[in-house]
Design an enzyme around this catalytic site. Sequence first.
Site, PDB file in Angstrom:
ATOM      1  N   ALA A  86     -24.119  -5.639   7.626  1.00  0.00           N
ATOM      2  CA  ALA A  86     -22.829  -5.301   7.021  1.00  0.00           C
ATOM      3  C   ALA A  86     -21.733  -6.047   7.782  1.00  0.00           C
ATOM      4  CB  ALA A  86     -22.591  -3.802   7.065  1.00  0.00           C
ATOM      5  N   CYS A  87     -21.026  -6.897   7.081  1.00  0.00           N
ATOM      6  CA  CYS A  87     -20.111  -7.848   7.728  1.00  0.00           C
ATOM      7  C   CYS A  87     -19.098  -7.165   8.636  1.00  0.00           C
ATOM      8  CB  CYS A  87     -19.407  -8.665   6.645  1.00  0.00           C
ATOM      9  SG  CYS A  87     -18.245  -9.890   7.276  1.00  0.00           S
ATOM     10  N   PHE A  88     -18.482  -6.075   8.170  1.00  0.00           N
ATOM     11  CA  PHE A  88     -17.362  -5.513   8.914  1.00  0.00           C
ATOM     12  C   PHE A  88     -17.789  -4.544  10.017  1.00  0.00           C
ATOM     13  CE2 PHE A  88     -15.110  -7.571   5.615  1.00  0.00           C
ATOM     14  CZ  PHE A  88     -13.897  -7.902   6.193  1.00  0.00           C
TER      15      PHE A  88
END
Length: 231
Positions: free
Chosen positions: A144-146
């Site tokens: 998950a990027c964030f």
Amino acid sequence: MPEEHEESVFKSLEIWQGKKLLTGAENMAVDQLLMERVGDIPILRIYGWSEPTVSFGYFLSLADAQQAFAEPDLTYLRRWTGGGIVDHRHDITYTLVIPRGHYLSQARGAESYRMIHQSLAAALSQMGVGVRLTRVDEGDGGLACFSNPVAYDLTNLAGDKIAGAGQRRTRYGLLHQGSLCAEVDSNKTGKALASRLSSHVTEFIPPNTFFKDAAALAAMRYATDAWLRKK
């Protein structure tokens, strides 16, 4: 080294602040066409989404995205660029298309990433948003990027990631697809970022057939099950 003066990344820049909301497939098709048809001047595009969308990097899987974000009524989308999994329901999304003759298209990935995010950090600071450019990977290694700040991402002063991106180098140049999660106006952010990237900014106006071509590409590639589930 860059040929521009020290306060600008580019001599000239075109900005396209799209008012028409598109599907994920259409947005990816628009970015691909911009990359393939870019002239000598880089293009900054600010855009939104017509449906709740989660995108995932080219080298990830649909299963990865579904595991990270399992809410109903989400549209999942494979990007042309790398990077992690991004929830586009609450972000500001932008694309930077850089012609192959420019320094950043030839630079190493970390260098182009750093220079673009330095400009974004300066734009946000100008708008009163406190940000920090990370120097090393600080995340948990997740997809998950964030939740996973890597070197040269942006975090707020509390250490939470607020900006990341994926890149792809092609024979046409560099495609940088970025996402920003901050409580700022997208139009003002686009203008502030453009002013930090270049001191000479003009409006990009797509050709009359551009959206028709993008819709055709979206239907042929990005909206297909084969692309979504690509191994």
